[in-house]
Design a protein around this motif. Structure first.
Motif, PDB file in Angstrom:
ATOM      1  N   LYS A  15     -62.696 -60.996  -1.282  1.00  0.00           N
ATOM      2  CA  LYS A  15     -63.696 -61.403  -0.298  1.00  0.00           C
ATOM      3  C   LYS A  15     -63.465 -60.731   1.050  1.00  0.00           C
ATOM      4  CE  LYS A  15     -64.869 -65.995  -2.135  1.00  0.00           C
ATOM      5  NZ  LYS A  15     -64.870 -67.454  -1.834  1.00  0.00           N
ATOM      6  N   ILE A  16     -62.194 -60.712   1.488  1.00  0.00           N
ATOM      7  CA  ILE A  16     -61.876 -60.122   2.795  1.00  0.00           C
ATOM      8  C   ILE A  16     -62.230 -58.638   2.812  1.00  0.00           C
ATOM      9  CG2 ILE A  16     -59.981 -59.541   4.353  1.00  0.00           C
ATOM     10  CD1 ILE A  16     -58.633 -62.142   3.404  1.00  0.00           C
ATOM     11  N   LYS A 101     -49.005 -54.203   0.146  1.00  0.00           N
ATOM     12  CA  LYS A 101     -49.231 -55.456   0.858  1.00  0.00           C
ATOM     13  C   LYS A 101     -47.963 -55.857   1.611  1.00  0.00           C
ATOM     14  CE  LYS A 101     -52.358 -57.129  -2.773  1.00  0.00           C
ATOM     15  NZ  LYS A 101     -52.572 -58.156  -3.813  1.00  0.00           N
ATOM     16  N   PRO A 102     -48.098 -56.535   2.774  1.00  0.00           N
ATOM     17  CA  PRO A 102     -49.342 -56.904   3.453  1.00  0.00           C
ATOM     18  C   PRO A 102     -49.941 -55.709   4.175  1.00  0.00           C
ATOM     19  CG  PRO A 102     -47.480 -57.633   4.736  1.00  0.00           C
ATOM     20  CD  PRO A 102     -46.911 -57.074   3.464  1.00  0.00           C
ATOM     21  N   VAL A 417     -53.519 -62.402   2.401  1.00  0.00           N
ATOM     22  CA  VAL A 417     -54.679 -63.285   2.512  1.00  0.00           C
ATOM     23  C   VAL A 417     -54.799 -63.846   3.923  1.00  0.00           C
ATOM     24  CG1 VAL A 417     -55.694 -65.447   1.716  1.00  0.00           C
ATOM     25  CG2 VAL A 417     -54.663 -63.870   0.074  1.00  0.00           C
ATOM     26  N   ILE A 418     -53.670 -64.319   4.491  1.00  0.00           N
ATOM     27  CA  ILE A 418     -53.705 -64.893   5.832  1.00  0.00           C
ATOM     28  C   ILE A 418     -54.127 -63.840   6.855  1.00  0.00           C
ATOM     29  CG2 ILE A 418     -52.275 -65.905   7.657  1.00  0.00           C
ATOM     30  CD1 ILE A 418     -50.591 -67.188   5.432  1.00  0.00           C
ATOM     31  N   TYR A 440     -60.324 -71.521   6.604  1.00  0.00           N
ATOM     32  CA  TYR A 440     -59.218 -72.301   7.176  1.00  0.00           C
ATOM     33  C   TYR A 440     -58.401 -72.976   6.092  1.00  0.00           C
ATOM     34  CZ  TYR A 440     -61.625 -71.686  11.640  1.00  0.00           C
ATOM     35  OH  TYR A 440     -62.209 -71.148  12.747  1.00  0.00           O
ATOM     36  N   HIS A 441     -59.098 -73.535   5.113  1.00  0.00           N
ATOM     37  CA  HIS A 441     -58.403 -74.218   4.021  1.00  0.00           C
ATOM     38  C   HIS A 441     -57.554 -73.235   3.212  1.00  0.00           C
ATOM     39  CE1 HIS A 441     -57.641 -77.152   0.851  1.00  0.00           C
ATOM     40  NE2 HIS A 441     -58.057 -76.244  -0.036  1.00  0.00           N
ATOM     41  N   GLN A 442     -58.103 -72.044   2.965  1.00  0.00           N
ATOM     42  CA  GLN A 442     -57.367 -71.044   2.186  1.00  0.00           C
ATOM     43  C   GLN A 442     -56.113 -70.579   2.930  1.00  0.00           C
ATOM     44  OE1 GLN A 442     -58.145 -69.917  -0.974  1.00  0.00           O
ATOM     45  NE2 GLN A 442     -56.129 -68.959  -0.852  1.00  0.00           N
ATOM     46  N   MET A 443     -56.249 -70.355   4.261  1.00  0.00           N
ATOM     47  CA  MET A 443     -55.076 -69.926   5.036  1.00  0.00           C
ATOM     48  C   MET A 443     -54.003 -71.008   5.050  1.00  0.00           C
ATOM     49  SD  MET A 443     -56.510 -67.733   8.278  1.00  0.00           S
ATOM     50  CE  MET A 443     -57.659 -68.980   8.822  1.00  0.00           C
TER      51      MET A 443
END
Length: 474
Positions: A15-16, A101-102, A417-418, A440-443
């Motif tokens: 998504k990002i 990554k990251p 991800v963050i 916010y929930h995912q982070m």
């Protein structure tokens, strides 16, 4: 708009990267496992693939190999596996870039733009083909064709051959011309000395002795060019091939300068007489002396430049013939030396490279009863010892590799991800409250996962040290 296939088993990362791809004007298409990647690739046209490695089913390395069999589409690997051997393997199997990554989604998009820009930019064709007689040199595919037979060369071999050929040709032509000019000077000096003796015996100046004209014509016949004699007193020039004399008035300015230098006692050369001769020529001048050593005339010897070119071609032909003859003589000796010395050493070198690449089963099959044979025997013993050591350490290396890869992957994915989520929010790519709440929930969830893995990693350090010690001791 161009489509980009984004592949990662982590939905949030796709998504990002998809949000940033939309911002750049691309159409993102997401995939989450290897089989889905291959299916989408066969069904649609993509400008690039962003490919994760650790996925369900086929991993990214296998997918890259499958795609490379049928397409040259740009592939950038994005993964948490960042060991040197993994980077090398990814690039060797066909990836165009490798990001660990990251990472920053902005950096990924910058690399995508740069790679697509290189692909779309036109090539600078330049000079692509050189043809001489039955020899054709292609600079595009680094090959040489001789009488219809193609001889492949690497780019470095092509550049080296061209450089050596140009340098050798230039030096050969210059050296041949210099030798010819030196020969002209030597002959002019010899003839001027002979003329001096002839005039001294005739007790007269140039052009006034009995039989002088016939003598000058004889010199013209046996010399390497056309002979002239300049009379300093009469300011005239006697031609061996004509019954009249030239005056100084018809001479070009540079030609008068050459005559003045000869009257000063110098042996000089110049092309200043070419306009007067109606043909490009080299003129060599040498002084003529009387019995008292006083310069009374100047002998000029003209040689057309086409004669120099003939000498150059003749010398080049002789050089090629000599080189061919030398190769015929050297070839049997070189074959013998190659088989007896070079071939065994080359075999040893190939075996050493195999061992350096990790193949400890390599052996040298040389049975000569000399120093080379003894070297081959010692090399085989060394290979056997290295093979034993490798077997003893293989289990330890496998444990270390698995431990580092697993922990590295699990730690880098939540960080990616963050970081990506924060960049999406900072760029203002998400404005809907529900989507903001989802980010916010995912982070927060990834932060808990990251903390948990850190605790596991710290608690395992002491246990891992004990295991490694026990393995080394065993």
């Amino acid at each position: 708009m161009e489509k980009i296939l984004i592949v990662d088993d982590n939905i949030q990362i796709t998504k990002i990267l998809g949000q940033f791809a939309k911002k750049e004007g691309y159409v993102p298409v997401a995939a989450y496992d290897g089989e889905e990647v291959l299916r989408l690739f066969r069904q649609d046209q993509f400008a690039m693939i962003l490919l994760d490695v650790m996925m369900p089913g086929k991993d990214g390395f296998e997918v890259c190999q499958e795609i490379r069999k049928i397409s040259n589409i740009p592939i950038i690997i994005i993964t948490a596996r960042g060991e040197d051997f993994e980077r090398i393997m990814g690039l060797d199997i066909g990836a165009d870039d490798y990001i660990v990554k990251p990472f920053s989604p902005g950096e990924v998009m910058a690399r995508v733009r740069a790679m697509l820009r290189r692909i779309d930019s036109p090539r600078n064709e330049g000079l692509s083909c050189l043809i001489y007689d039955n020899l054709t040199v292609s600079l595009d595919n680094a090959s040489v064709t001789m009488e219809g037979q193609k001889i492949p060369l690497t780019k470095k071999e092509m550049l080296f051959s061209a450089s050596v050929g140009i340098l050798f040709g230039t030096q050969f032509i210059h050296h041949t011309a210099q030798i010819y000019e030196d020969q002209l000077k030597s002959q002019a000096v010899s003839i001027s000395e002979t003329l001096s003796l002839f005039l001294q015996r005739q007790s007269a100046g140039p052009g006034r002795g009995k039989g002088f004209g016939a003598y000058l014509r004889f010199i013209d016949d046996i010399s390497m060019g056309e002979a002239w004699l300049v009379d300093e007193y009469a300011q005239t020039i006697e031609l061996a091939t004509a019954n009249y004399a030239l005056s100084y008035e018809v001479l070009p300015k540079d030609a008068e300068q050459l005559i003045r230098q000869v009257f000063e006692g110098n042996v000089v050369s110049s092309s200043a007489f070419s306009p007067l001769l109606d043909v490009p020529s080299i003129t060599v001048g040498a002084p003529v002396f009387d019995e008292e050593g006083t310069i009374i005339g100047a002998f000029l010897l003209h040689s057309p430049i086409n004669e120099i070119k003939y000498v150059q071609r003749h010398n080049l032909l002789m050089l090629l013939l000599c080189m061919s003859f030398a190769m015929l003589l050297v070839f049997p000796l070189s074959v013998f030396l190659a088989r007896y010395f070079i071939t065994p050493l080359k075999e040893i070198g190939v075996a050493v490279k195999q061992v350096m690449s990790g193949d400890y089963s390599a052996r040298v099959h040389v049975r000569q009863q000399d120093e080379i044979g003894e070297l081959a025997h010692n090399v085989n013993e060394l290979f056997e010892q290295l093979s034993d050591i490798e077997e003893e350490r293989k289990y330890l290396d496998k444990m270390q590799q698995d431990f580092v890869s697993n922990v590295s992957h699990e730690l880098r994915t939540p960080i990616t991800v963050i970081r990506g989520s924060l960049e999406v929010l900072e760029e203002g790519l998400i404005t809907e409250p529900e989507e903001l709440q989802e980010y916010y929930h995912q982070m927060l969830s990834d932060t808990f996962i990251f903390s948990a893995w850190l605790m596991i990693f710290w608690s395992c350090q002491g246990f891992r040290t004990v295991i490694l010690r026990s393995v080394r001791q065993s």
